[in-house]
Design a protein around this motif. Sequence first.
Motif, PDB file in Angstrom:
ATOM      1  N   ALA A   1       0.857  -1.187   0.000  1.00  0.00           N
ATOM      2  CA  ALA A   1       0.000   0.000   0.000  1.00  0.00           C
ATOM      3  C   ALA A   1       0.892   1.236   0.000  1.00  0.00           C
ATOM      4  N   PHE A   2       0.266   2.375  -0.225  1.00  0.00           N
ATOM      5  CA  PHE A   2       0.990   3.644  -0.200  1.00  0.00           C
ATOM      6  C   PHE A   2       1.197   4.103   1.235  1.00  0.00           C
TER       7      PHE A   2
ATOM      8  N   SER B   1      -5.407  -0.880   2.107  1.00  0.00           N
ATOM      9  CA  SER B   1      -5.935  -0.379   0.835  1.00  0.00           C
ATOM     10  C   SER B   1      -4.758   0.065  -0.029  1.00  0.00           C
ATOM     11  N   SER B   2      -4.811  -0.261  -1.324  1.00  0.00           N
ATOM     12  CA  SER B   2      -3.764   0.156  -2.263  1.00  0.00           C
ATOM     13  C   SER B   2      -4.074   1.493  -2.915  1.00  0.00           C
TER      14      SER B   2
ATOM     15  N   ARG C   1       2.261  11.446   9.459  1.00  0.00           N
ATOM     16  CA  ARG C   1       2.431  10.197   8.715  1.00  0.00           C
ATOM     17  C   ARG C   1       1.084   9.700   8.212  1.00  0.00           C
ATOM     18  N   GLY C   2       1.164   9.031   7.091  1.00  0.00           N
ATOM     19  CA  GLY C   2      -0.027   8.391   6.525  1.00  0.00           C
ATOM     20  C   GLY C   2       0.325   6.996   6.038  1.00  0.00           C
ATOM     21  N   SER C   3      -0.675   6.084   6.010  1.00  0.00           N
ATOM     22  CA  SER C   3      -0.403   4.716   5.578  1.00  0.00           C
ATOM     23  C   SER C   3      -1.685   4.086   5.050  1.00  0.00           C
ATOM     24  N   GLY C   4      -1.531   3.259   4.021  1.00  0.00           N
ATOM     25  CA  GLY C   4      -2.671   2.506   3.494  1.00  0.00           C
ATOM     26  C   GLY C   4      -2.980   1.273   4.322  1.00  0.00           C
ATOM     27  N   PHE C   5      -2.139   0.936   5.317  1.00  0.00           N
ATOM     28  CA  PHE C   5      -2.388  -0.203   6.210  1.00  0.00           C
ATOM     29  C   PHE C   5      -3.136   0.285   7.444  1.00  0.00           C
TER      30      PHE C   5
END
Length: 463
Positions: free
Chosen positions: A106-107, A315-316, A299-303
């Motif tokens: 993921a991003f 999410s991808s 910070r941000g994460s798709g997990f």
Amino acid sequence: MNLKFIALVSLVLVFSHSGFSQVLQLPDALQRAVENYDKIKSKKAVVLASAQHTVFQQQQYLPDVTLSAQQSFGTINVQHGPLYAYGGLASAATSMPMAEQSWNAAFGALYFANVNWNIFTFGRLKQQVATARSKEQTVTADLDQEIFQHQVKVGAAYLNLLASQRIKYVQQKNLERAQVFYEMTDIRAKSGLLPEVDASLSKAEVSHARSLQIKAYDKELEYAQSLAVLLGDEYQTYQLDSLFSTSVPSLHPGSTAQVKDHPLLAWEQRKIDESVQSEQLIHTYKMPNVSAFGVIQGRGSGFDWNYAQDKTAYSSSYFKGTGIDRGNYLLGLSLNWNITNLFRYNSKIREQKHITESLQNNYQLLNKELNAQAQLAKNQLQNAFENFEETKVQLAAAQLAYKQHTALYENGLTNLVDYTQALYSLNRAEIDFEIAQNNVWQALLLQASAQGDLTILLNASRK
């Protein structure tokens, strides 16, 4: 159409000739030399560069502010264990440890602002600014002494060219006298009043006088080329101020030669000051450094937070991973002190002290040399005045002797040898007079050079 073209060309030539015949005054020559000479332009650029270095050192008081934004795409398989990023940046992936490899990706994003401010350096930044200013003063003094030395060279070249022009003028007069004498002798020889050998000898004198005039013109061209180079001009001939060939400066025997404000001494003193500032700067390297720092991070994460338990909780989507989900901040103070600097920089301090001592010795030597040169120049100026007075006596006597021998020869009361000797004596006396008059101005220039003040020469030329 042709007549108009010829008239236009003639008009251009007239104006061009009038422009070249303009008298070059000594103050104008000195100013043009400063504006056009490439070495002076080079040192002016160094002064400007040094000023910018001082501004740069003043800007070291500002804090370091770093902004960063990072967006990436990848997996987050992690194992327990230490990680050390030696010599560079490392890639970091975070999650709870998992039992097996997963290729879910993921991003993710990281945004942060970092501020680091050296709030107390025990005088290091202050000394860096002071050292930069001292260096700027040194290169400025170097520029001043370069301008002064170059103007002295221009003054000497100016007077040398004037002397060569006056000698050419004397040789031209000598040629005219020889031609008049030859015409008179030739006519009388053809009439049988004089032997033919007198006419032949007088013709040889004309040739000799013309040769001397050509050699004098060669010298004028040589000195004109030297002056043109110093002025930054194209090669040309110059018409110079007649003041230096029609008068001499007034002599002030009671004046005391002073060299304390000489540009060379000022330059040496600035180098000493810069070395002293460098000593003080090196002392500050032995002290610690106190810094304040702060970091704000997003910070941000798709997990998702429960991805370790639910492997479908990710999410991808690009927009899901590049937003800001969590934020952190960090504030603190830092004290850094390399204790071995207390001993390491002692040798550097002693080195700089020896450099300062060397510069001080150079200053004392230069001061003694300039004082001796100033006293020498003062005595030489006095001698130049006395020699000039003697040449006036010699010139008056030679002129009288020439007139007498001319009259005697015309009336057949003396021979050619005596007349020729009178002609030689007059020519030598005229040359000695011109050289002696020029030497007075040259001696005054030498005195101005020794005292570091060209206004001595310029004021004497403003009669």
